[in-house]
Design a protein around this motif. Structure first.
Motif, mmCIF file in Angstrom:
data_model
loop_
_atom_site.group_PDB
_atom_site.id
_atom_site.type_symbol
_atom_site.label_atom_id
_atom_site.label_comp_id
_atom_site.label_asym_id
_atom_site.label_seq_id
_atom_site.Cartn_x
_atom_site.Cartn_y
_atom_site.Cartn_z
ATOM 1 N N GLU A 260 1.177 -1.389 0.363
ATOM 2 C CA GLU A 260 0.347 0.257 0.270
ATOM 3 C C GLU A 260 1.078 1.165 -0.389
ATOM 4 N N ARG B 103 1.010 3.930 -3.221
ATOM 5 C CA ARG B 103 0.853 5.753 -2.734
ATOM 6 C C ARG B 103 2.349 6.154 -3.567
ATOM 7 N N GLU C 281 1.408 7.144 -7.093
ATOM 8 C CA GLU C 281 0.666 7.733 -6.964
ATOM 9 C C GLU C 281 1.829 9.011 -6.972
ATOM 10 N N GLU C 282 1.911 9.268 -6.503
ATOM 11 C CA GLU C 282 2.698 10.871 -6.161
ATOM 12 C C GLU C 282 3.135 11.502 -6.386
#
Length: 309
Positions: free
Chosen positions: A77, A81, A84-85
């Protein structure tokens, strides 16, 4: 021994065998089943089962091992993240670069739509007062391309009808015109008109007036339709019409009308732009000065009251 269950009114417990079994005489009796020894054994089995229940069943353990455990899920996870950043940061960087290019007058190509080579946006680059005129010139240029394509089809029908001896020459010339005039007209007079109205440039206004005027003369010449000229104009129209080739004649009528329309509309656009140039105070001297400053022409430029620089 009679079956006591066959008689609905009989009591099955009156049977001697059943009574003997309940009294505990014989193996497997009730007292033997509930004896302390037997209960102790069952209790031991129950405790051993409960003691083993503290361990995860083999299926659950296999599932936990396949999923990688809670720690692995947290790591995955966190990795998602982070990606995505990174994508969001790249998008912001691309937007900042595009804004920087626009601030310096540079834009990413968007025209033609099927294979972008240049940036073209009348509504965003041309001043609001000049947009209707530039839109008109753009539609006129597109109409000119349509006339070229229609003329090529007309010359193809002339070739297929065998009405003239110059059918092959007409079709070959029309085919060449379709591609060369399309490109030349865009760079010789449409793009200069776009730039002239965008930057209010005298040089590009006069470039447009020169080459668009030549295009009007070309359209008038093509409307005549000389044999071997690559045109389905009036003379070639009469040739196929007198030979009874009515399908070819219909296409030649359309081509002739297209060339007349091209010449008339081009003259109207030329007059409108010329009027705008005069009202805007543009002159050949200012156009020459811009050409010299851009390095297009050599020598000195006339500025102000006749001083040369």
């Amino acid at each position: 021994m009679s079956n006591p269950f066959n008689d609905p009114e009989a009591n099955p417990f009156d049977d001697d065998a059943i009574g003997h079994a309940l009294s505990g005489s014989g193996s497997g009796g009730y007292h033997q089943l509930h004896s302390p020894t037997t209960l102790g054994g069952l209790e031991a089995v129950r405790l051993s089962t409960e003691g083993g229940s503290s361990k995860a069943p083999p299926l659950a353990a296999a599932q936990n091992q396949a999923l990688g455990g809670g720690g692995d899920w947290s790591a995955r996870e966190a990795e998602m993240r982070r990606r995505e950043e990174e994508l969001a940061a790249r998008e912001r960087q691309v937007q900042q670069q595009e804004e920087a290019l626009r601030a310096h007058g540079l834009h990413p190509p968007n025209w033609p739509p099927f294979y972008p080579l240049i940036y073209h946006d009348i509504d965003s680059e041309v001043p609001a007062t000049s947009r209707p005129t530039v839109h008109k010139i753009y539609r006129y240029w597109l109409a000119s391309i349509g006339v070229l394509a229609l003329n090529m089809v007309a010359c193809l029908t002339i070739l297929a009808s065998h009405s003239t001896t110059t059918g092959g020459t007409d079709f070959g010339g029309a085919l060449i015109y379709t591609f060369t005039i399309t490109a030349l007209s865009f760079f010789a007079w449409y793009r200069p008109a776009y730039t002239a109205f965008t930057k209010d440039s005298s040089l590009f206004f006069y470039i447009f007036l020169l080459f668009e005027g030549l295009h009007v003369l070309f359209a008038a010449y093509m409307a005549v339709g000389l044999p071997g000229s690559g045109s389905g104009g009036i003379i070639n129209l009469l040739s196929v019409l007198t030979d009874g080739k009515y399908i070819s004649a219909a296409f030649c009528v359309a081509a002739t009308a297209g060339w007349v329309f091209d010449a008339v509309l081009g003259s109207w656009v030329w007059v409108e732009v010329n009027t705008h140039v005069k009202r805007g105070g543009h002159s050949l001297d200012s156009a020459r000065a811009q050409a010299v400053s851009m390095g297009v022409l050599g020598g000195s430029a006339v500025v102000g009251g006749g001083a040369r620089v």
